[in-house]
Design an enzyme around this catalytic site. Sequence first.
Site, PDB file in Angstrom:
ATOM      1  N   ASN A   9       6.772   3.050  -2.412  1.00 15.83           N
ATOM      2  CA  ASN A   9       7.096   4.338  -1.573  1.00 15.83           C
ATOM      3  C   ASN A   9       6.687   5.384  -2.553  1.00 15.83           C
ATOM      4  O   ASN A   9       7.219   5.655  -3.603  1.00 15.83           O
ATOM      5  CB  ASN A   9       8.800   4.419  -1.484  1.00 15.83           C
ATOM      6  CG  ASN A   9       9.157   5.655  -0.806  1.00 15.83           C
ATOM      7  OD1 ASN A   9       8.436   6.628  -0.875  1.00 15.83           O
ATOM      8  ND2 ASN A   9      10.099   5.440   0.085  1.00 15.83           N
ATOM      9  N   GLU A  36       6.393   6.255   3.159  1.00 12.72           N
ATOM     10  CA  GLU A  36       6.691   7.671   3.216  1.00 12.72           C
ATOM     11  C   GLU A  36       5.364   8.339   2.754  1.00 12.72           C
ATOM     12  O   GLU A  36       5.411   9.177   1.737  1.00 12.72           O
ATOM     13  CB  GLU A  36       7.960   8.032   1.968  1.00 12.72           C
ATOM     14  CG  GLU A  36       9.182   7.868   2.772  1.00 12.72           C
ATOM     15  CD  GLU A  36      10.294   8.788   1.954  1.00 12.72           C
ATOM     16  OE1 GLU A  36      10.780   8.323   0.998  1.00 12.72           O
ATOM     17  OE2 GLU A  36      10.446  10.042   2.647  1.00 12.72           O
ATOM     18  N   ASP A 148       9.999  -0.371   1.620  1.00 12.22           N
ATOM     19  CA  ASP A 148      11.083   0.285   1.287  1.00 12.22           C
ATOM     20  C   ASP A 148      12.265  -0.183   2.271  1.00 12.22           C
ATOM     21  O   ASP A 148      12.167   0.397   3.470  1.00 12.22           O
ATOM     22  CB  ASP A 148      10.834   1.870   1.137  1.00 12.22           C
ATOM     23  CG  ASP A 148      12.346   2.442   0.836  1.00 12.22           C
ATOM     24  OD1 ASP A 148      13.461   1.797   0.787  1.00 12.22           O
ATOM     25  OD2 ASP A 148      12.308   3.741   0.842  1.00 12.22           O
ATOM     26  N   ASN A 150      15.526   0.070   1.750  1.00 12.93           N
ATOM     27  CA  ASN A 150      16.793   1.057   1.869  1.00 12.93           C
ATOM     28  C   ASN A 150      18.035   0.426   1.692  1.00 12.93           C
ATOM     29  O   ASN A 150      19.077   0.761   1.918  1.00 12.93           O
ATOM     30  CB  ASN A 150      16.642   2.220   2.738  1.00 12.93           C
ATOM     31  CG  ASN A 150      15.896   3.235   2.297  1.00 12.93           C
ATOM     32  OD1 ASN A 150      16.249   3.809   1.416  1.00 12.93           O
ATOM     33  ND2 ASN A 150      15.177   3.840   3.315  1.00 12.93           N
ATOM     34  N   ASP A 220      13.463  -1.627  -2.813  1.00 14.32           N
ATOM     35  CA  ASP A 220      12.140  -1.982  -2.417  1.00 14.32           C
ATOM     36  C   ASP A 220      11.860  -3.461  -2.718  1.00 14.32           C
ATOM     37  O   ASP A 220      12.105  -3.852  -3.812  1.00 14.32           O
ATOM     38  CB  ASP A 220      11.047  -1.290  -3.171  1.00 14.32           C
ATOM     39  CG  ASP A 220      11.142   0.245  -3.157  1.00 14.32           C
ATOM     40  OD1 ASP A 220      10.623   0.790  -2.060  1.00 14.32           O
ATOM     41  OD2 ASP A 220      11.929   1.001  -3.817  1.00 14.32           O
ATOM     42  N   ASP A 249      10.040   9.196  -6.429  1.00 17.30           N
ATOM     43  CA  ASP A 249      11.367   8.652  -6.804  1.00 17.30           C
ATOM     44  C   ASP A 249      11.477   7.155  -6.862  1.00 17.30           C
ATOM     45  O   ASP A 249      12.446   6.545  -7.276  1.00 17.30           O
ATOM     46  CB  ASP A 249      12.581   9.514  -6.010  1.00 17.30           C
ATOM     47  CG  ASP A 249      12.251   9.355  -4.562  1.00 17.30           C
ATOM     48  OD1 ASP A 249      11.043   8.921  -4.190  1.00 17.30           O
ATOM     49  OD2 ASP A 249      13.321  10.075  -3.760  1.00 17.30           O
ATOM     50  N   HIS A 250      10.483   6.474  -6.392  1.00 20.37           N
ATOM     51  CA  HIS A 250      10.468   5.041  -6.394  1.00 20.37           C
ATOM     52  C   HIS A 250       9.238   4.634  -7.473  1.00 20.37           C
ATOM     53  O   HIS A 250       8.294   5.339  -7.706  1.00 20.37           O
ATOM     54  CB  HIS A 250       9.958   4.384  -5.113  1.00 20.37           C
ATOM     55  CG  HIS A 250      11.174   4.611  -3.855  1.00 20.37           C
ATOM     56  ND1 HIS A 250      11.831   3.826  -3.423  1.00 20.37           N
ATOM     57  CD2 HIS A 250      11.304   5.764  -3.211  1.00 20.37           C
ATOM     58  CE1 HIS A 250      12.571   4.157  -2.480  1.00 20.37           C
ATOM     59  NE2 HIS A 250      12.180   5.423  -2.495  1.00 20.37           N
TER      60      HIS A 250
END
Length: 263
Positions: A9, A36, A148, A150, A220, A249-250
Amino acid sequence: MIWKLATFNVNGVRARLPQVLAWLGRHSPDLLCLQETKVQDQDFPRQDFENLGYHAAFLGQKSYNGVAVLSRRPPGQVRRGFGDGGGEDEARFIAVLLDGVWVANTYVPQGRDPSNPAFQAKLAFFDRLERWFAANFQPSQPLIWTGDLNVAPEAQDVYDPQRLEGQVGFHPLERQALARVMAWGFSDLFRLRHPQDKQFTFWDYRLPKSFQRNLGWRIDHIMATAPLAAACREVWVDSAPRGLEKPSDHTPMLAELELPGGA
DNA sequence: ATGGTTGAATGTCAA
């Protein structure tokens, strides 16, 4: 044939482009699934990836969401969206047939909060995914589901399971929704190869120094049906990109599979 | 306590 696949991501493929290009050069996966991407299709940086020898299949929209698959060889087929007659307004699903294996790359809705209607939409997304798998495949066929998702499946997949219990990403209804799709016929390849490891793939920007303090989540995933789970040689998380300047952020997760003969 | 940061957009939303 040894197959290296990865999921990342990127939180904006244009913002992360130099990092992703350098990462591809360093790791040379056969395919990389992105989530994303946050870019409309006409603005996707296809040429930058082609210059590195990668084909790009993508489904994007303005500002939000967006998924892509980069591959060394061209996909035999591409599915953009579920194509099941439901809504296709959010770019969260792309699937490619690559080297004879279908790979579904998903960006599952984050859900915002268990009290928010988006949370119900997240649960419904898992149901829709299961219907897509069941309508198109048998669990005995080679199939990858990655992206991802989530959801942190278990207590060892979040930095503080007591504190986070019931929060979005670690709510019992989400874990059940994920578990139901898994029960159709998937194995969690990271957990299969690393039964005890506390290894995260996401560290929230909003938590001060979350990466340095390892306050993360494993959301993930690389899921595979039985023939590919049996073919899995190694799975690992590359935490290095999360430590760079201006990171996503991933961070990426990778797997190596010995593809069954004739696949 | 309900914070905090980021990307895409240029308002403010989504995460």
